[in-house]
Design a protein around this motif. Structure first.
Motif, mmCIF file in Angstrom:
data_model
loop_
_atom_site.group_PDB
_atom_site.id
_atom_site.type_symbol
_atom_site.label_atom_id
_atom_site.label_comp_id
_atom_site.label_asym_id
_atom_site.label_seq_id
_atom_site.Cartn_x
_atom_site.Cartn_y
_atom_site.Cartn_z
ATOM 1 N N PRO A 271 1.343 -1.188 1.504
ATOM 2 C CA PRO A 271 2.338 -0.128 1.724
ATOM 3 C C PRO A 271 2.191 1.035 0.748
ATOM 4 O O PRO A 271 2.261 2.200 1.151
ATOM 5 C CB PRO A 271 3.675 -0.865 1.530
ATOM 6 N N ASP A 272 1.996 0.730 -0.528
ATOM 7 C CA ASP A 272 1.869 1.804 -1.520
ATOM 8 C C ASP A 272 0.673 2.696 -1.212
ATOM 9 O O ASP A 272 0.760 3.931 -1.277
ATOM 10 C CB ASP A 272 1.715 1.216 -2.928
ATOM 11 N N ALA A 273 -0.472 2.073 -0.864
ATOM 12 C CA ALA A 273 -1.685 2.845 -0.614
ATOM 13 C C ALA A 273 -1.512 3.755 0.604
ATOM 14 O O ALA A 273 -1.874 4.942 0.568
ATOM 15 C CB ALA A 273 -2.869 1.902 -0.411
ATOM 16 N N ILE A 274 -0.963 3.219 1.680
ATOM 17 C CA ILE A 274 -0.796 4.008 2.903
ATOM 18 C C ILE A 274 0.201 5.144 2.689
ATOM 19 O O ILE A 274 -0.038 6.292 3.088
ATOM 20 C CB ILE A 274 -0.355 3.107 4.064
ATOM 21 N N LEU A 275 1.319 4.845 2.035
ATOM 22 C CA LEU A 275 2.342 5.872 1.831
ATOM 23 C C LEU A 275 1.822 7.005 0.951
ATOM 24 O O LEU A 275 2.141 8.170 1.182
ATOM 25 C CB LEU A 275 3.596 5.243 1.215
#
Length: 319
Positions: free
Chosen positions: A107-111
């Motif tokens: 989630p952190d990488a995509i966001l």
């Protein structure tokens, strides 16, 4: 063989009916039939079995279908990348993941990428490993982020490990075993269990931890393929579960679930990226891959999880 014919062929196979396919792609049925016949003539094989009930692919059609989907999807990627260059920040990421790994880095990488590129969109699907592989081969997704099987056999795919982790026994903080933070194997048989059954071999792996020591394994009260149900049940009752730490990463960090040091042989898994070999990735996907590589290099999942064991105080640097 041209792009239009491939688009027509894929539509007919997916709908199983000439009329429905024609309506979907906005052509007349005679024009669609003519296009398919021209494709068959060009290739010199019959691609479709035709009957009053509809159409289905022949052995040649099934072989072409995977290639046709990949060609169409790669063409769309090329158009997206060129549009991203001319317009600035567009494009689309299509990513598949398994539940075991989704919780801590993805989630952190995509966001971060989506927020940095306002016109970029992302399509994220969660499916079992064996359902993601055909989607990856056909170009329906560009990248899979999963727990690897013991012996990945696919020579056309690249498996790039990011993390190595050990399955944990977890429960809510007020479970009778949580205060002690550890339990013997025999004691574990006396408690109620909920098992996450993805992959399907999970229950067998769990049982052998007990049978190898001459003990009757506990019979799970519930088995589920739903991550949401598993977490909700663990929060609401005195149950134990046996999971990879990525599945409950946030809960362990927030201490709404705790890890018990169980006296059983470990199950070690590798998780990471799967993508098509020798493929040209869309720029957004390559950016995501690079970001996940960087994050995993700074991220030791086994150490992080050890800090959240019940009954112990985390030592060392703060997360």
């Amino acid at each position: 063989m041209d792009h239009r014919q491939l688009k027509h062929f894929v539509a007919v196979v997916e709908h199983g009916n000439m009329l429905r396919a024609a309506k979907t792609i906005h052509v007349t049925q005679p024009a669609l039939s003519k296009s398919i016949r021209a494709l068959e003539t060009h290739l010199g094989v019959r691609l479709l079995n035709r009957s009053p009930r509809g159409v289905s692919p022949t052995v040649y059609g099934r072989q072409l279908l995977t290639h046709a989907k990949l060609i169409l999807n790669q063409t769309r990627h090329a158009e997206d990348d060129l549009r991203a260059i001319t317009e600035g920040t567009g494009g689309q990421m299509r990513i598949g993941f398994g539940a075991h790994i989704a919780g801590f880095m993805l989630p952190d990488a995509i966001l971060q990428i989506v927020e940095a590129r306002p016109n970029l969109t992302a399509q994220i699907v969660s499916k079992p490993f064996d359902e993601l592989l055909p989607m990856l081969r056909s170009g329906e997704i560009d990248l899979a982020i999963v727990v690897f099987p013991p012996d990945p056999p696919e020579e056309d795919l690249v498996y790039e490990p990011l993390v190595v982790n050990e399955f944990r026994t977890v429960c809510r903080p007020d479970h009778p075993l949580a205060a002690r933070g550890k339990a013997g194997l025999r004691e574990l048989t006396e408690h109620k269990w909920i098992l996450f059954d993805r992959p399907k071999a999970m229950e067998t792996l769990f049982q052998t931890r007990f049978t190898d020591e001459g003990l009757e394994p506990p019979r799970p009260v519930i088995t589920t393929s739903s991550v949401h149900f598993l977490k909700a049940a663990l929060h609401r009752g005195d149950y134990l579960s046996f999971v990879p730490p990525g599945l409950v990463y946030d809960e362990l960090q927030q201490k709404s679930l705790v890890s018990i040091e169980a006296d059983m042989p470990p199950i070690i898994t590798r998780a990471g990226l799967v993508y098509r070999a020798d493929d040209i990735q869309p720029t957004s996907i390559q950016e995501l891959i690079d970001k996940l590589r960087h994050m995993s290099a700074e991220f030791d999942l086994s150490v992080k999880m050890n800090k959240t064991r019940a009954g112990k105080t985390a030592k060392g640097h703060e997360q």
